[in-house]
Design a protein around this motif. Structure first.
Motif, PDB file in Angstrom:
ATOM      1  N   PRO A 126     -20.252  82.001 -15.173  1.00  0.00           N
ATOM      2  CA  PRO A 126     -21.212  82.660 -14.107  1.00  0.00           C
ATOM      3  C   PRO A 126     -22.776  82.030 -14.337  1.00  0.00           C
ATOM      4  O   PRO A 126     -22.920  81.753 -15.483  1.00  0.00           O
TER       5      PRO A 126
ATOM      6  N   PRO B  91     -18.936  84.002  -5.777  1.00  0.00           N
ATOM      7  CA  PRO B  91     -18.004  84.870  -6.681  1.00  0.00           C
ATOM      8  C   PRO B  91     -16.980  85.505  -5.451  1.00  0.00           C
ATOM      9  O   PRO B  91     -17.272  85.992  -4.773  1.00  0.00           O
TER      10      PRO B  91
ATOM     11  N   GLU C 182     -20.477  81.232  -9.452  1.00  0.00           N
ATOM     12  CA  GLU C 182     -19.561  80.903 -10.421  1.00  0.00           C
ATOM     13  C   GLU C 182     -19.688  79.236 -10.667  1.00  0.00           C
ATOM     14  O   GLU C 182     -19.453  78.660  -9.369  1.00  0.00           O
TER      15      GLU C 182
END
Length: 162
Positions: free
Chosen positions: A143, A70, A138
């Motif tokens: 997610p 992420p 991700e």
């Protein structure tokens, strides 16, 4: 009768003697200047505020879509020379990663970035160990998070103690 020194020298681990302590200290100190560990990167990114570096995923678009750290910047190794200046701030250190320990894509990306004048480290373990250690990632679908692999990360502790 065999002496300990003779036995140790014959053993494959010590066939080549360990480096003198000062040489070992220089080597391991230099190694830490070039590498960051997955857990340390995750901990820094989890803190509130600016971690002081940017993470770069050097894999293909298909790989990026499968999953990425992420907040990472997607910059495939082959595009570093033409896109790094537009995507990255030269004053901010970069941490590169690729698939895993069996892939040298992150090292190639780090080399290309260093040749352009960026400060750079490689994230040891790459995306494989990011996922194996149970950190969120991700994908193109949103997610995701996998179970922590008990052989690669502590299951019931905040850190491994190292």
């Amino acid at each position: 009768m065999t002496t300990t020194a003779t036995t140790a020298a014959a053993h494959p681990v010590l066939r080549v003697a360990p480096a003198p302590p000062a040489v070992a200290a220089a080597y391991f100190g230099a190694s830490l200047a070039f590498h960051a560990d997955v857990s340390d990167v995750a901990a820094a990114l989890a803190q509130d505020g600016d971690p002081g570096f940017v993470v770069v995923d050097s894999r293909s678009t298909a790989s990026w879509d499968q999953g990425h750290v992420p907040g990472a910047v997607h910059l495939p190794t082959a595009l570093v020379a033409e896109q790094a200046e537009q995507l990255l701030d030269r004053s901010v250190p970069v941490v590169t990663y690729c698939w895993g320990p069996g892939c040298n894509g992150a090292a190639r990306a780090a080399l290309a970035l260093a040749e352009l004048g960026f400060q750079v480290k490689e994230m040891l373990g790459g995306f494989e160990y990011w996922v194996r250690e149970g950190f969120a990632y991700e994908t193109w679908q949103g997610p995701a998070r996998g179970a922590t692999d008990p052989l690669t990360a502590p299951v019931d502790a905040d850190d491994c103690g190292c």
